[in-house]
Design an enzyme around this catalytic site. Sequence first.
Site, PDB file in Angstrom:
ATOM      1  N   HIS A 164      23.195 101.820  11.019  1.00 17.44           N
ATOM      2  CA  HIS A 164      24.289 100.838  11.008  1.00 17.44           C
ATOM      3  C   HIS A 164      24.049  99.683  11.962  1.00 17.44           C
ATOM      4  O   HIS A 164      24.733  98.665  11.876  1.00 17.44           O
ATOM      5  CB  HIS A 164      25.610 101.531  11.368  1.00 17.44           C
ATOM      6  CG  HIS A 164      26.079 102.461  10.303  1.00 17.44           C
ATOM      7  ND1 HIS A 164      27.114 102.143   9.449  1.00 17.44           N
ATOM      8  CD2 HIS A 164      25.632 103.670   9.906  1.00 17.44           C
ATOM      9  CE1 HIS A 164      27.295 103.147   8.604  1.00 17.44           C
ATOM     10  NE2 HIS A 164      26.401 104.083   8.853  1.00 17.44           N
ATOM     11  N   ASP A 373      24.586  92.019  16.020  1.00 16.35           N
ATOM     12  CA  ASP A 373      25.456  92.993  15.356  1.00 16.35           C
ATOM     13  C   ASP A 373      24.783  93.400  14.045  1.00 16.35           C
ATOM     14  O   ASP A 373      24.264  92.537  13.328  1.00 16.35           O
ATOM     15  CB  ASP A 373      26.806  92.319  15.042  1.00 16.35           C
ATOM     16  CG  ASP A 373      27.986  93.279  15.159  1.00 16.35           C
ATOM     17  OD1 ASP A 373      27.795  94.485  14.924  1.00 16.35           O
ATOM     18  OD2 ASP A 373      29.097  92.813  15.462  1.00 16.35           O
TER      19      ASP A 373
HETATM   20  C1  GDG Z   1      28.926  99.467  13.753  1.00 20.64           C
HETATM   21  C2  GDG Z   1      27.926  98.310  13.871  1.00 20.64           C
HETATM   22  C3  GDG Z   1      28.491  97.631  11.537  1.00 20.64           C
HETATM   23  C4  GDG Z   1      38.483  97.891  15.590  1.00 20.64           C
HETATM   24  N1  GDG Z   1      39.548  97.958  16.413  1.00 20.64           N
HETATM   25  C5  GDG Z   1      40.485  98.675  15.760  1.00 20.64           C
HETATM   26  C6  GDG Z   1      39.980  99.033  14.510  1.00 20.64           C
HETATM   27  N2  GDG Z   1      38.748  98.548  14.426  1.00 20.64           N
HETATM   28  C7  GDG Z   1      37.868  98.695  13.244  1.00 20.64           C
HETATM   29  C8  GDG Z   1      37.664  97.375  12.548  1.00 20.64           C
HETATM   30  C9  GDG Z   1      36.345  97.605  11.845  1.00 20.64           C
HETATM   31  C10 GDG Z   1      35.633  98.551  12.804  1.00 20.64           C
HETATM   32  O1  GDG Z   1      36.603  99.126  13.661  1.00 20.64           O
HETATM   33  C11 GDG Z   1      34.614  97.834  13.669  1.00 20.64           C
HETATM   34  O2  GDG Z   1      33.473  97.631  12.896  1.00 20.64           O
HETATM   35  P1  GDG Z   1      32.406  96.525  13.241  1.00 20.64           P
HETATM   36  O3  GDG Z   1      31.491  96.403  12.084  1.00 20.64           O
HETATM   37  O4  GDG Z   1      33.096  95.259  13.569  1.00 20.64           O
HETATM   38  O5  GDG Z   1      31.659  97.010  14.571  1.00 20.64           O
HETATM   39  P2  GDG Z   1      31.093  98.423  15.196  1.00 20.64           P
HETATM   40  O6  GDG Z   1      32.193  99.303  15.632  1.00 20.64           O
HETATM   41  O7  GDG Z   1      30.168  97.992  16.286  1.00 20.64           O
HETATM   42  O8  GDG Z   1      30.295  99.124  13.999  1.00 20.64           O
HETATM   43  C12 GDG Z   1      28.359  97.145  12.996  1.00 20.64           C
HETATM   44  C13 GDG Z   1      29.342  98.877  11.460  1.00 20.64           C
HETATM   45  O9  GDG Z   1      28.890  99.897  12.361  1.00 20.64           O
HETATM   46  C14 GDG Z   1      29.328  99.464  10.049  1.00 20.64           C
HETATM   47  O10 GDG Z   1      28.033  99.686   9.607  1.00 20.64           O
HETATM   48  O11 GDG Z   1      29.112  96.608  10.785  1.00 20.64           O
HETATM   49  O12 GDG Z   1      27.403  96.100  13.050  1.00 20.64           O
HETATM   50  O13 GDG Z   1      27.810  97.873  15.234  1.00 20.64           O
HETATM   51  O14 GDG Z   1      36.530  98.259  10.644  1.00 20.64           O
HETATM   52  O15 GDG Z   1      38.749  97.127  11.685  1.00 20.64           O
HETATM   53  N3  GDG Z   1      40.672  99.724  13.585  1.00 20.64           N
HETATM   54  C15 GDG Z   1      41.937 100.101  13.934  1.00 20.64           C
HETATM   55  N4  GDG Z   1      42.489  99.795  15.150  1.00 20.64           N
HETATM   56  C16 GDG Z   1      41.808  99.079  16.079  1.00 20.64           C
HETATM   57  O16 GDG Z   1      42.351  98.800  17.163  1.00 20.64           O
HETATM   58  N5  GDG Z   1      42.673 100.782  13.048  1.00 20.64           N
END
Ligand code: GDG
Length: 476
Positions: A164, A373
């Site tokens: 990821h 990212d």
């Molecule tokens: C890794 C990779 C890749 C965040 N705060 C809350 C919340 N979230 C959810 C968001 C989103 C997820 O968490 C975060 O996903 P991201 O992709 O932005 O980042 P990472 O956590 O670093 O994820 C990344 C991912 O894996 C998938 O392959 O895209 O590059 O680093 O869905 O909405 N959700 C809730 N409350 C929060 O306060 N419910």
Amino acid sequence: MAKNTAEFVVIANRLPVDRVVAPDGTTTWRTSPGGLVTALEPVMRREGGAWIGWHGAPDEDLKPFEHGGLQLEPVPLSESEVVEYYEGFSNGTLWPLYHDVIAPPSFHREWWETYVRVNRRFAERAAAVAAPDAVVWVQDYQLQLVPAMLRELRPDLRIGFFLHIPFPPTELFQQLPWRKEILEGLLGADLVGFQQNGAAQNFIRLVRQRVGHKTHRDAVYLPDGRVVMARAYPISIDAAGFEEMARRPEVIARAAEIRESLGSPKVLVLGIDRLDYTKGLRQRIRAFGELITDGAVHVDDAVFVQVATPSRERVQQYKLLRDDIDRLVGRLNGDVGRIGQQPVTYLHASYPREEMAAFYRAADVMVVTPLRDGMNLVAKEYVACRYDDRGSLVLSEFAGAAAELKAAYQVNPYDINGMKAALLEAIKAGPKEQSRRMKSLRKQVMENDIDLWANGFLSDLNAEPTTHTKRTRPVE
Ligand code: GDG
């Protein structure tokens, strides 16, 4: 072999649930937030199957249980394994190394030994849970040794691996004292998936250089006749699900309430990230702060809301980051804020999904400016929620999502002046310009959702096993 074997098995560091303890002491489980869970949950429900992962509490051995139609297989971790395998090798060595060494990675032999031991435990559990010829999908950087360990135990399985996070350029990966072991671990899979083409190519190049196998385009030819494929599968979101949530009357009402409670600003700028040094929070706050102090944006006209979800709080780098951001926001608000009017509202908290959708709906400008990212799902979620074709996305070139979301205002997050210029343009964009860009972003996100991602990966994984013969192998 266990009685309850599964035809489809996901292995991830964490189970997709968090424990909720009621005041009377009874325990229930709730589906947890986070990139990986958000991404895989719909696929698991559709396919049915077992999910192997840690349940989140150290020194506790739990029996397998069912939750929301999923068979959950908790893997126990001791407190010292959490420190050395998870916080240590995964998040203190691999995470910074794979994200361009934004923070210096630490190399400790004890951490590595624990990583090996824990990976073996996951592989052994999968070997016991998987039905004959089952498909097993291993997730992410915490479990890179599992494919080879599992193949040794169960050569009958189809094994896929998906990373990821970014896979670094060869110059950085070579720093890792256990580089060959990691590459060989991944080569246990039939298919290794990455977020981007460049990452797959980095992997292929490293396998050729460091393990000495023959490679050709996206294929690695192993001496035993197996062929391992390495390809890009850019992950996405349940786009229709987000749009549906954003259309709910209570979410629309909540979005209006959020704006009102911020003093009904002309422009609401929003950031939502895990509190992580890869997400570029410092640079983003500085850029917005300078726009205010320069006078380019008036404090009456635009407010910036930054949600930073608590993350990895026991890892030293994350503690330092938290203090740093607290100070930065405090100084800016102290310098240019007025009573009842602060340029930055900083929320160090986690919210329910509906509240996230309300935030997305309320925001005129979404800033997603990571220094590096793998993908970034927040950018895609924002777009999915803007069925009104309004709002602007400011997006880092260094997020995997930038390869797809071309109509965003793309920025180099290290270039503060460039970021200020893009932010200003986005803040000032009229409805026509917003709609032009958002329509194009939406076409991309709504047509390329999580199902397409999972189906793409799984159908390639299920394709006839490829083996090579002397004839098909590339010339020596
Ligand atoms: C890794 C990779 C890749 C965040 N705060 C809350 C919340 N979230 C959810 C968001 C989103 C997820 O968490 C975060 O996903 P991201 O992709 O932005 O980042 P990472 O956590 O670093 O994820 C990344 C991912 O894996 C998938 O392959 O895209 O590059 O680093 O869905 O909405 N959700 C809730 N409350 C929060 O306060 N419910």
